[in-house]
Design a protein around this motif. Sequence first.
Motif, PDB file in Angstrom:
ATOM      1  N   HIS A  75       0.846  -1.205   0.000  1.00  0.00           N
ATOM      2  CA  HIS A  75       0.000   0.000   0.000  1.00  0.00           C
ATOM      3  C   HIS A  75       0.883   1.258   0.000  1.00  0.00           C
ATOM      4  O   HIS A  75       0.633   2.202  -0.755  1.00  0.00           O
ATOM      5  N   VAL A  76       1.932   1.238   0.819  1.00  0.00           N
ATOM      6  CA  VAL A  76       2.860   2.383   0.869  1.00  0.00           C
ATOM      7  C   VAL A  76       3.576   2.527  -0.472  1.00  0.00           C
ATOM      8  O   VAL A  76       3.698   3.624  -1.017  1.00  0.00           O
ATOM      9  N   ASP A  77       4.012   1.393  -1.033  1.00  0.00           N
ATOM     10  CA  ASP A  77       4.732   1.425  -2.308  1.00  0.00           C
ATOM     11  C   ASP A  77       3.856   1.976  -3.430  1.00  0.00           C
ATOM     12  O   ASP A  77       4.346   2.567  -4.387  1.00  0.00           O
ATOM     13  N   ARG A  78       2.540   1.766  -3.301  1.00  0.00           N
ATOM     14  CA  ARG A  78       1.598   2.284  -4.318  1.00  0.00           C
ATOM     15  C   ARG A  78       1.271   3.755  -4.102  1.00  0.00           C
ATOM     16  O   ARG A  78       0.474   4.332  -4.827  1.00  0.00           O
ATOM     17  N   GLY A  79       1.822   4.351  -3.031  1.00  0.00           N
ATOM     18  CA  GLY A  79       1.547   5.759  -2.766  1.00  0.00           C
ATOM     19  C   GLY A  79       0.491   5.977  -1.699  1.00  0.00           C
ATOM     20  O   GLY A  79       0.029   7.112  -1.510  1.00  0.00           O
ATOM     21  N   GLY A  80       0.086   4.921  -1.007  1.00  0.00           N
ATOM     22  CA  GLY A  80      -0.940   5.036   0.023  1.00  0.00           C
ATOM     23  C   GLY A  80      -0.406   5.659   1.309  1.00  0.00           C
ATOM     24  O   GLY A  80       0.804   5.693   1.542  1.00  0.00           O
ATOM     25  N   LEU A  81      -1.329   6.128   2.142  1.00  0.00           N
ATOM     26  CA  LEU A  81      -0.970   6.761   3.410  1.00  0.00           C
ATOM     27  C   LEU A  81      -1.133   5.775   4.563  1.00  0.00           C
ATOM     28  O   LEU A  81      -2.033   4.930   4.545  1.00  0.00           O
ATOM     29  N   VAL A  82      -0.268   5.906   5.568  1.00  0.00           N
ATOM     30  CA  VAL A  82      -0.356   5.068   6.766  1.00  0.00           C
ATOM     31  C   VAL A  82      -0.143   5.942   7.996  1.00  0.00           C
ATOM     32  O   VAL A  82       0.769   6.784   8.022  1.00  0.00           O
ATOM     33  N   LEU A  83      -1.001   5.737   8.991  1.00  0.00           N
ATOM     34  CA  LEU A  83      -0.889   6.449  10.263  1.00  0.00           C
ATOM     35  C   LEU A  83      -0.773   5.415  11.382  1.00  0.00           C
ATOM     36  O   LEU A  83      -1.669   4.587  11.558  1.00  0.00           O
ATOM     37  N   GLY A  84       0.314   5.461  12.125  1.00  0.00           N
ATOM     38  CA  GLY A  84       0.492   4.540  13.248  1.00  0.00           C
ATOM     39  C   GLY A  84       0.424   5.306  14.551  1.00  0.00           C
ATOM     40  O   GLY A  84       1.122   6.308  14.729  1.00  0.00           O
ATOM     41  N   ILE A  85      -0.432   4.842  15.447  1.00  0.00           N
ATOM     42  CA  ILE A  85      -0.653   5.544  16.713  1.00  0.00           C
ATOM     43  C   ILE A  85      -0.174   4.673  17.863  1.00  0.00           C
ATOM     44  O   ILE A  85      -0.638   3.535  18.021  1.00  0.00           O
ATOM     45  N   CYS A  86       0.737   5.193  18.664  1.00  0.00           N
ATOM     46  CA  CYS A  86       1.205   4.517  19.874  1.00  0.00           C
ATOM     47  C   CYS A  86       1.732   3.116  19.552  1.00  0.00           C
ATOM     48  O   CYS A  86       2.752   2.986  18.907  1.00  0.00           O
ATOM     49  N   ASN A  87       1.035   2.056  19.922  1.00  0.00           N
ATOM     50  CA  ASN A  87       1.504   0.722  19.555  1.00  0.00           C
ATOM     51  C   ASN A  87       1.611   0.581  18.031  1.00  0.00           C
ATOM     52  O   ASN A  87       2.500  -0.116  17.523  1.00  0.00           O
ATOM     53  N   GLY A  88       0.750   1.280  17.305  1.00  0.00           N
ATOM     54  CA  GLY A  88       0.833   1.269  15.845  1.00  0.00           C
ATOM     55  C   GLY A  88       2.129   1.890  15.350  1.00  0.00           C
ATOM     56  O   GLY A  88       2.712   1.443  14.356  1.00  0.00           O
ATOM     57  N   PHE A  89       2.589   2.930  16.034  1.00  0.00           N
ATOM     58  CA  PHE A  89       3.882   3.562  15.745  1.00  0.00           C
ATOM     59  C   PHE A  89       4.993   2.543  15.998  1.00  0.00           C
ATOM     60  O   PHE A  89       5.904   2.364  15.176  1.00  0.00           O
ATOM     61  N   PRO A 139      -3.755  13.585  24.018  1.00  0.00           N
ATOM     62  CA  PRO A 139      -3.271  12.790  25.158  1.00  0.00           C
ATOM     63  C   PRO A 139      -2.213  11.762  24.767  1.00  0.00           C
ATOM     64  O   PRO A 139      -2.201  11.268  23.635  1.00  0.00           O
ATOM     65  N   ILE A 140      -1.337  11.472  25.722  1.00  0.00           N
ATOM     66  CA  ILE A 140      -0.417  10.344  25.569  1.00  0.00           C
ATOM     67  C   ILE A 140      -0.733   9.334  26.657  1.00  0.00           C
ATOM     68  O   ILE A 140      -1.170   9.690  27.751  1.00  0.00           O
ATOM     69  N   LYS A 141      -0.530   8.065  26.343  1.00  0.00           N
ATOM     70  CA  LYS A 141      -0.727   6.985  27.328  1.00  0.00           C
ATOM     71  C   LYS A 141       0.132   5.814  26.881  1.00  0.00           C
ATOM     72  O   LYS A 141      -0.216   5.079  25.969  1.00  0.00           O
ATOM     73  N   ASN A 142       1.289   5.693  27.486  1.00  0.00           N
ATOM     74  CA  ASN A 142       2.191   4.620  27.064  1.00  0.00           C
ATOM     75  C   ASN A 142       3.244   4.316  28.113  1.00  0.00           C
ATOM     76  O   ASN A 142       3.504   5.102  29.016  1.00  0.00           O
ATOM     77  N   ASN A 143       3.862   3.160  27.950  1.00  0.00           N
ATOM     78  CA  ASN A 143       4.986   2.688  28.767  1.00  0.00           C
ATOM     79  C   ASN A 143       6.305   2.883  28.047  1.00  0.00           C
ATOM     80  O   ASN A 143       7.332   3.083  28.662  1.00  0.00           O
ATOM     81  N   GLN A 144       6.261   2.704  26.726  1.00  0.00           N
ATOM     82  CA  GLN A 144       7.488   2.695  25.938  1.00  0.00           C
ATOM     83  C   GLN A 144       7.320   3.667  24.782  1.00  0.00           C
ATOM     84  O   GLN A 144       7.071   3.268  23.652  1.00  0.00           O
ATOM     85  N   GLY A 145       7.452   4.948  25.137  1.00  0.00           N
ATOM     86  CA  GLY A 145       7.221   5.985  24.138  1.00  0.00           C
ATOM     87  C   GLY A 145       8.442   6.825  23.852  1.00  0.00           C
ATOM     88  O   GLY A 145       8.348   7.870  23.219  1.00  0.00           O
ATOM     89  N   ALA A 146       9.594   6.364  24.320  1.00  0.00           N
ATOM     90  CA  ALA A 146      10.830   7.122  24.105  1.00  0.00           C
ATOM     91  C   ALA A 146      11.407   6.735  22.750  1.00  0.00           C
ATOM     92  O   ALA A 146      11.959   5.646  22.592  1.00  0.00           O
ATOM     93  N   TRP A 147      11.270   7.641  21.793  1.00  0.00           N
ATOM     94  CA  TRP A 147      11.756   7.336  20.450  1.00  0.00           C
ATOM     95  C   TRP A 147      13.270   7.458  20.410  1.00  0.00           C
ATOM     96  O   TRP A 147      13.845   8.429  20.903  1.00  0.00           O
TER      97      TRP A 147
END
Lengths: 212, 78
Positions: A75-89, A139-147
């Motif tokens: 999907h990304v290779d075809r030019g599609g968009l992706v949004l990852g949130i928290c665990n999705g990130f 809002p943020i809600k996480n344990n492991q959010g240090a990029w």
Amino acid sequence: MSVAVLRFPGSLDHESAQRAVESVGGIATSVWHADAELPAGVGAVVVPGGFSYGDHLRPGAVASRAPIMGAVRRHVDRGGLVLGICNGFQVLCEAGLLPGALRPNATLTFVCRQASVEVADDGSPWTAPLGVGARLSIPIKNNQGAWFGHPEIDRVALRYVGDDRLGSVTAAAGVLDESGRVLGLMPHPEEACDPLLGSTDGQSLFGVAAAA
Amino acid sequence: MTRVVVTVMPKAGVLDPQGQTVEGALGRLGFGGVSDVRVGKRIELEVGGDDPLAAVHEMCERLLVNALIEDYDVRAES
């Protein structure tokens, strides 16, 4: 076009993400992790928050190897968009679709609070409508959010304002891939799409997803 | 079958709050002269096949380790 919201064992925020899409007039479709393909007519994919596979091994590590992730890559290779949130990130970083990795918070605690973030890079379909310097209350809600990454080469899309640092390199709250079509962020924009929750600043991102 | 042990450690330069917390606690317990504490993990596997170590190296590359933030060591247990 519809917005595909992925669901893994342990996903928590897929329903909130679907509601967020609907709050801006979009159509959301739930997609199971074991599927090998996305449904036809998907313009954007949302990888939602939660604790896929119980965060075992590393957050997002097991989910990033799920069959659906091959379809997300195409999907990304075809030019599609992706949004990852928290665990999705975390899943997108583990999948190699985003740069860097998420580490335990510097505080070693679960952090749950309203955060202020600022757009640092608007050369992406996700952030272009906001513009550099735009501030969002999400809002943020996480344990492991240090990029952890290399901000001199990686694209940082959002940064925390004030003392909301979890230990992220350069206070990064969200990063982009090289193309700008994949965005991952630790804050939860889907929890900022209803005036009842105190902020509707998250709607901009879902507006982009719904229009893709 | 071979018992294979994988040791995974956070890379140098990567924030290790667990290590920092343990180091602080050791200091408070009166253990002086302790520095650079790092906390990692150990994974044990029973592996068959002709070349279990090579297989485990591939498992590390593909799943067990995130090479961006972690270093690892693979050895067979005797």
